[in-house]
Motif scaffolding. Structure first.
Motif, mmCIF file in Angstrom:
data_model
loop_
_atom_site.group_PDB
_atom_site.id
_atom_site.type_symbol
_atom_site.label_atom_id
_atom_site.label_comp_id
_atom_site.label_asym_id
_atom_site.label_seq_id
_atom_site.Cartn_x
_atom_site.Cartn_y
_atom_site.Cartn_z
ATOM 1 N N UNK A 1 6.888 27.010 -22.616
ATOM 2 C CA UNK A 1 7.162 28.385 -22.212
ATOM 3 C C UNK A 1 6.101 28.882 -21.236
ATOM 4 N N UNK A 2 4.850 28.546 -21.501
ATOM 5 C CA UNK A 2 3.780 29.009 -20.612
ATOM 6 C C UNK A 2 3.891 28.328 -19.242
ATOM 7 N N UNK A 3 4.095 27.013 -19.247
ATOM 8 C CA UNK A 3 4.234 26.307 -17.957
ATOM 9 C C UNK A 3 5.311 26.964 -17.095
ATOM 10 N N UNK A 4 6.477 27.134 -17.694
ATOM 11 C CA UNK A 4 7.609 27.669 -16.929
ATOM 12 C C UNK A 4 7.340 29.095 -16.480
ATOM 13 N N UNK A 5 6.748 29.877 -17.367
ATOM 14 C CA UNK A 5 6.458 31.269 -17.028
ATOM 15 C C UNK A 5 5.434 31.365 -15.916
ATOM 16 N N UNK A 6 4.410 30.549 -15.991
ATOM 17 C CA UNK A 6 3.363 30.579 -14.958
ATOM 18 C C UNK A 6 3.977 30.271 -13.595
ATOM 19 N N UNK A 7 4.814 29.253 -13.559
ATOM 20 C CA UNK A 7 5.390 28.874 -12.267
ATOM 21 C C UNK A 7 6.319 29.977 -11.746
ATOM 22 N N UNK A 8 6.999 30.653 -12.649
ATOM 23 C CA UNK A 8 7.881 31.736 -12.191
ATOM 24 C C UNK A 8 7.065 32.899 -11.608
ATOM 25 N N UNK A 9 5.921 33.196 -12.219
ATOM 26 C CA UNK A 9 5.063 34.254 -11.667
ATOM 27 C C UNK A 9 4.397 33.805 -10.377
ATOM 28 N N UNK A 10 3.983 32.548 -10.342
ATOM 29 C CA UNK A 10 3.384 31.979 -9.141
ATOM 30 C C UNK A 10 4.400 32.015 -7.996
ATOM 31 N N UNK A 11 5.645 31.807 -8.333
ATOM 32 C CA UNK A 11 6.712 31.846 -7.326
ATOM 33 C C UNK A 11 6.821 33.241 -6.727
ATOM 34 N N UNK A 12 6.646 34.270 -7.552
ATOM 35 C CA UNK A 12 6.648 35.625 -6.990
ATOM 36 C C UNK A 12 5.448 35.801 -6.061
ATOM 37 N N UNK A 13 4.298 35.292 -6.469
ATOM 38 C CA UNK A 13 3.093 35.484 -5.672
ATOM 39 C C UNK A 13 3.149 34.716 -4.349
ATOM 40 N N UNK A 14 3.747 33.522 -4.363
ATOM 41 C CA UNK A 14 3.613 32.662 -3.177
ATOM 42 C C UNK A 14 4.908 32.394 -2.403
ATOM 43 N N UNK A 15 6.051 32.478 -3.062
ATOM 44 C CA UNK A 15 7.249 31.958 -2.390
ATOM 45 C C UNK A 15 8.438 32.910 -2.287
ATOM 46 N N UNK A 16 8.738 33.617 -3.352
ATOM 47 C CA UNK A 16 10.072 34.203 -3.448
ATOM 48 C C UNK A 16 10.138 35.661 -3.011
ATOM 49 N N UNK A 17 11.247 35.990 -2.393
ATOM 50 C CA UNK A 17 11.555 37.377 -2.077
ATOM 51 C C UNK A 17 13.009 37.434 -1.602
ATOM 52 N N UNK A 18 13.755 38.379 -2.150
ATOM 53 C CA UNK A 18 15.100 38.621 -1.633
ATOM 54 C C UNK A 18 14.925 39.445 -0.356
ATOM 55 N N UNK A 19 15.266 38.840 0.776
ATOM 56 C CA UNK A 19 15.007 39.496 2.064
ATOM 57 C C UNK A 19 16.306 40.104 2.590
ATOM 58 N N UNK A 20 16.290 41.386 2.849
ATOM 59 C CA UNK A 20 17.468 42.083 3.362
ATOM 60 C C UNK A 20 17.254 42.508 4.804
ATOM 61 N N UNK A 21 18.307 42.487 5.577
ATOM 62 C CA UNK A 21 18.214 43.095 6.904
ATOM 63 C C UNK A 21 18.569 44.578 6.781
ATOM 64 N N UNK A 22 18.482 45.293 7.907
ATOM 65 C CA UNK A 22 18.642 46.746 7.829
ATOM 66 C C UNK A 22 20.083 47.142 7.499
ATOM 67 N N UNK A 23 21.027 46.184 7.610
ATOM 68 C CA UNK A 23 22.405 46.472 7.216
ATOM 69 C C UNK A 23 22.638 46.239 5.721
ATOM 70 N N UNK A 24 21.610 45.810 5.037
ATOM 71 C CA UNK A 24 21.783 45.579 3.606
ATOM 72 C C UNK A 24 22.381 44.226 3.286
ATOM 73 N N UNK A 25 22.286 43.284 4.221
ATOM 74 C CA UNK A 25 22.771 41.925 3.967
ATOM 75 C C UNK A 25 21.608 41.053 3.515
#
Ligand code: FES
Ligand code: FES
Lengths: 797, 151
Positions: A684-708
């Motif tokens: 659980x800790x391994x998976x959780x750490x990587x999920x938080x690390x992913x927020x810090x380093x990799x992931x983001x839902x990117x939207x354009x100004x039209x909301x796509x």
């Protein structure tokens, strides 16, 4: 390095391999989309390509004649089907504004992915092919993508509400109202920061899947769903569709991860049930990954204004928090409450006087609805306080570890009643921090840093820390009532000893990767003195386990597991009556050890549980008035939240020329109280750490100004692969919870809560010699490079 | 179109539509649902199986391309009720949680060890780059593969 308590040797606390694994490893396990349902029709949903538009017309005639198509429905066609709008179970304030939200939109669409029509066909391919033939005329309206823009009401999304702000929820400390201003006026140091919690896509590897199987003559409806919450779903579907609850059965087969995204009631679940009723045949739906990125909830999405006041020693004297929370186009099940779950944690693990002022405004945008995502409100809170502590340390010119140590709630202060009125049951933050510092060689990294991070260096070393408290084990029902949540927080368990001394455990928890079958078997084995192999755990089917509140909020063990232990104790009490009767002894004179009752002082007068189970079954010779069979049920409502805690330390090296962040080492020291199975805890800790690390380093839902959504696939949304993340060094301290008989606290979210701030503190620490004091997540090469550029431009001005 | 494919040692003669993907063929026509689907962009590896002994993402291949080939799915890995050493290593090292990525991960990992029987940790991480897992953080998956290699 484990600090252990001195419980007697038992199966509890051992690294027992999981009984779930062989079925999952061999392909035998059935996920929802693996079910063989002869005659089922396939549902496909047409989704809005616009973030915000009025629906002028929907022409389904061409689709209706497409090969294999059985029926096509627009939102308007089904308007009469719904007894109530889609459920939202958390009205955080009495005047919260919440628009009616239906499985298919009719007047208007409010995000890209909002369903507008659906097709039923004899195959998934036929259903999806026909979607292209549905002609929808839209009148596009301006998208509202930015939270601050949404708040301005420049464009009001739900006209009937008159505003995009749904609610403002405050937490002020009664009787101490003036103390915050006073503390800021007298502070030696103040910090003011604005942090952005970018939107994240949960991305469980199993996309959602649903199958509704009607029994038109028997009158019942069976709903299979890839859900974390079969029990909640059953009630909600019954209410929304006006189906008598006792005729609704929900089964969650094997479920391929959830992380909060399957803690919901979704349009497709309601559509499948409604259409299966209408057509009197099974109806199934499976989500494509592209759909999943827009039609399954997102997480986070907050702007956080954080203010700290501190005295000359750096002791915190006040915290003031203002949050804007992006709810998306509508509310899903508990959207509004997510930031509120963090409201109590913005002072983190620190000894703060009653000077706290929190306010959160929930805002609609024309984006995918947000809801619970691993940690739900608590990672956001922890990020804010832990980043702000580093800013304060920087201002004071002291080591951030030192600043934390000055502020930790000390071990001897527990149980600690916080400024919020909540009681933190136990903790030892200093021990966890010191263990983490030792494992990470904190002093050594600092020394290396002094020689490495010299002017002109292109590889910069950084080390960052986050200490956290997690409020989990959701939750005492009365506390939930005070937060206006419309359900309780109890959990139910039945323990049933079969005539042959095999045991069935019925639990209301709904595992989807957490290994409950193994862990619950271990609890029962420990209590009853039998082998875990002789225990079968029944779950995730409301006909077999009718009572339960499911799995989320790190609640399964501290609430559901505790209920099981208590049910075992009840079974032992009953068995003792039978043993006393048969051994002609006084109940008080019996010991229960190793699965047998023995008369104290007469080791030969003994009766094993196996014999008692059979006696209870035949009922030939039971004490007067005692019911046959050996079974007990317990519903446990926890008296308090549970409070796991810990310290994570991350070491990074950043290439200033490419902006690449390399995680050199990650140390997590977590204290979740007593551990039932360390193997599962570590996972659980391994998976959780990587999920938080992913927020810090990799992931983001990117939207354009039209909301796509611009990265609406697994090819573009950067879920880390094995090569993107390091091994993780774990340590544990064990501070048993005093509030439950197992001394357990929960571990599902801890990793995620600690890791995003630890990684970002390390990144900023590395870049601080270049004048960078903050940067937005994710710390992608591009964002790092930009942060360096703008710091240098600032410096040259 | 008529195809003849050997799957887990059994020859199957089937009539498939030309656009049918191999993953849909094994799941829906043969009922071998152990092979999972996690994406629509060939990114996740949940659908990995072996074609002539080599790991392939079965969503990137048409069923008709498998004509005359020999395929092993996760259901074909255990022999006589005994799990394959790689499956055992995953169990012993807690290399799985929800299990959804697991069949693909195991198929990719066995193929990786065939090419490189003694990989370093780094080589395992790079070798499994095409298989995503959201639960384990990969730590125990890497450990499992290294343990299988050491067997
Ligand atoms: S389903 Fe084949 S790679 Fe994702
Ligand atoms: S075990 Fe759940 S995705 Fe890998």
């Amino acid at each position: 390095m484990t600090v252990t308590d001195d419980r007697p040797a038992s199966v509890l606390g051992t690294r027992r391999l999981r009984k779930e694994d062989p079925a999952l490893l061999t392909g035998e396990a059935k996920y929802t989309n693996d079910l063989d349902l002869p005659g089922a029709l396939h549902l496909a949903v047409l989704r809005s390509p616009y973030a915000h538009a009025r629906i002028i017309s929907v022409d389904t005639s061409a689709a209706a004649t497409s090969p294999g198509v059985v029926a096509v429905y627009s939102g308007a066609d089904l308007a009469d089907t719904w007894g109530a709008p889609m459920p939202s179970a958390w009205a955080v304030t009495a005047d919260m504004k919440n628009p009616a939200h239906y499985p298919l939109a009719s007047g208007k669409v409010c995000y890209v992915g909002d369903g507008v029509a659906c097709v039923l066909a004899t195959s998934d391919a036929a259903a999806r092919d026909a979607l292209d033939l549905i002609d929808v005329q839209y009148e596009p309206l301006p998208a509202v993508v930015d939270l601050e823009d949404a708040l301005s009401d420049r464009v009001v999304i739900h006209e009937d509400l008159g505003t995009n702000s749904s609610y403002t929820w405050d937490l002020k400390i009664e009787g101490h109202e003036g103390q915050v201003d006073e503390a800021f006026a007298n502070a030696a140091y103040t910090v003011r920061e604005r942090f952005v919690q970018q939107r994240l896509i949960p991305m469980a590897m199993e996309p959602r899947a649903v199958a509704a199987v009607p029994q038109p003559f028997g009158g019942d409806m069976v709903l299979y769903s890839a859900t974390q919450v079969p029990h909640i779903l059953k009630v909600m579907v019954a209410l929304t569709l006006g189906i008598p609850e006792h005729q609704m059965r929900v089964i969650a087969p094997a479920v391929g991860g959830g992380f909060g995204s399957k803690l919901d009631v979704y349009a497709e679940e309601l559509l499948c049930v409604a259409l299966a009723r209408k057509h009197k045949v099974p109806v199934r739906w499976v989500e494509e990954r592209g759909e999943n990125t827009v039609a399954t909830i997102h997480g986070r999405g907050q702007i956080q204004h954080v203010e700290l006041a501190a005295d000359a020693d750096g002791k915190l004297t006040a915290v003031r928090i203002r949050i804007l929370a992006d709810m998306g186009g509508y509310q899903q099940l508990i959207t509004a409450g997510i930031p509120i779950l963090g409201a109590f944690l913005y002072a983190g693990v620190y000894d703060l006087p009653h000077a706290y002022d929190f306010s959160c405004t929930g805002v609609y945008t024309t984006l995918t609805p947000t809801d619970a995502y691993r940690g739900a409100g608590r990672p956001e809170a922890t990020y804010a306080i832990e980043r702000a502590m580093d800013v304060l340390a920087d201002q004071m010119g002291i080591d951030p570890m030192d600043l934390r140590k000055r502020n930790f709630i000390r071990k001897e202060q527990f149980p600690y009643t916080a400024f919020t009125g909540l009681t933190y049951d136990s903790g030892d933050h200093l021990a966890a921090a010191e263990m983490a510092a030792e494992l990470a060689d904190y002093a050594g990294v600092r020394a290396r840093q002094a020689t490495q991070n010299v002017p002109g260096a292109t590889k910069l070393l950084g080390i960052g820390q986050a200490s956290y408290f997690e409020m989990c084990g959701l939750a005492p029902s009365r506390v939930l009532a005070s937060l206006n949540y419309s359900a309780g927080g109890w959990e139910a368990a039945t323990v049933r000893v079969l005539p042959t001394n095999k045991v069935q455990v019925v639990t209301g928890t709904a595992p989807h990767g957490q290994g409950h079958e193994t862990a619950w078997s271990m609890i029962v084995a420990d209590r009853l003195g039998i082998s875990p192999d002789d225990v079968d755990v029944l779950h995730s089917d409301t006909a077999i386990a009718p009572l339960g509140l499911d799995t989320y909020g790190s609640r399964s063990l501290p609430v559901g597991g505790v209920a099981i232990a208590m049910a075992c104790d009840k079974v032992i009490d009953k068995a003792k009556k039978i043993a006393a009767h048969q051994l002609e002894a006084n109940e008080d004179d019996l010991d229960f050890v190793g699965g047998s009752f023995t008369v104290k002082g007469s080791p030969d007068r003994t009766m094993p549980l196996a014999a008692i189970a059979f006696e209870a079954f035949t009922a030939h010779n039971l004490p007067d008035g005692l019911e046959p069979n050996l079974e007990a049920q317990v519903t446990y409502d926890p008296p308090n939240f549970s409070w796991p805690f810990g310290t994570h330390i991350c070491t990074v090296e950043i290439d200033t020329e490419t902006g690449q962040v390399d995680v050199l080492q990650y140390v997590a020291v977590d204290d979740c109280g007593n551990q039932v199975n360390p193997l599962i805890v570590e996972g659980q800790v391994h998976g959780g750490v990587v999920q938080g690390m992913a927020q810090a380093l990799y992931e983001e839902a990117v939207y354009d100004s039209d909301g796509t959504l611009k990265n609406a696939s697994l090819a573009e949304y950067l879920v880390p692969a094995a090569s993107d993340v390091p091994n993780i060094t774990l340590g544990h301290t064990v501070t048993p919870s005093p509030t439950n008989p197992l001394g357990v606290k929960g571990i599902g979210e801890a990793g995620t809560i600690g890791s995003a701030p630890a990684v970002m503190n390390a990144v900023i620490d590395a870049l601080s010699s270049l004048g960078v004091s903050d940067m937005p997540m994710p710390a992608s090469p591009h964002n790092v490079w930009k942060a360096i550029q703008s710091a240098q431009q600032g410096a040259s001005k | 179109m008529k195809i003849s494919v050997t799957v887990n040692g059994t020859v199957h003669e089937s009539d498939v539509e030309p656009r049918t993907l191999l993953v849909h063929y094994v799941r829906e026509v043969l009922g071998l649902t152990g092979t999972n689907i996690g994406c629509d962009t060939s990114s996740c590896g949940a659908c990995s199986l072996h074609v002539n002994g080599e790991a392939v993402k079965s969503c990137t291949m048409l069923a008709v391309q498998a004509d005359g080939q020999s395929i092993t799915t996760i259901e074909g890995l255990a022999v006589d009720g005994e799990m394959h050493p790689m499956q055992q290593a995953f169990m012993e090292n807690h290399g799985l949680q929800c299990g959804y990525c697991t069949p693909g991960m195991v198929m990719a990992a066995t193929s990786l060890l065939k090419e490189n029987p003694n990989p370093t940790e780094e080589e395992v991480r790079i070798g499994l780059e095409g298989n995503l897992c959201r639960c384990t953080g990969y730590h125990n998956i890497v450990k499992s593969v290294l343990a299988a290699a050491a067997k």
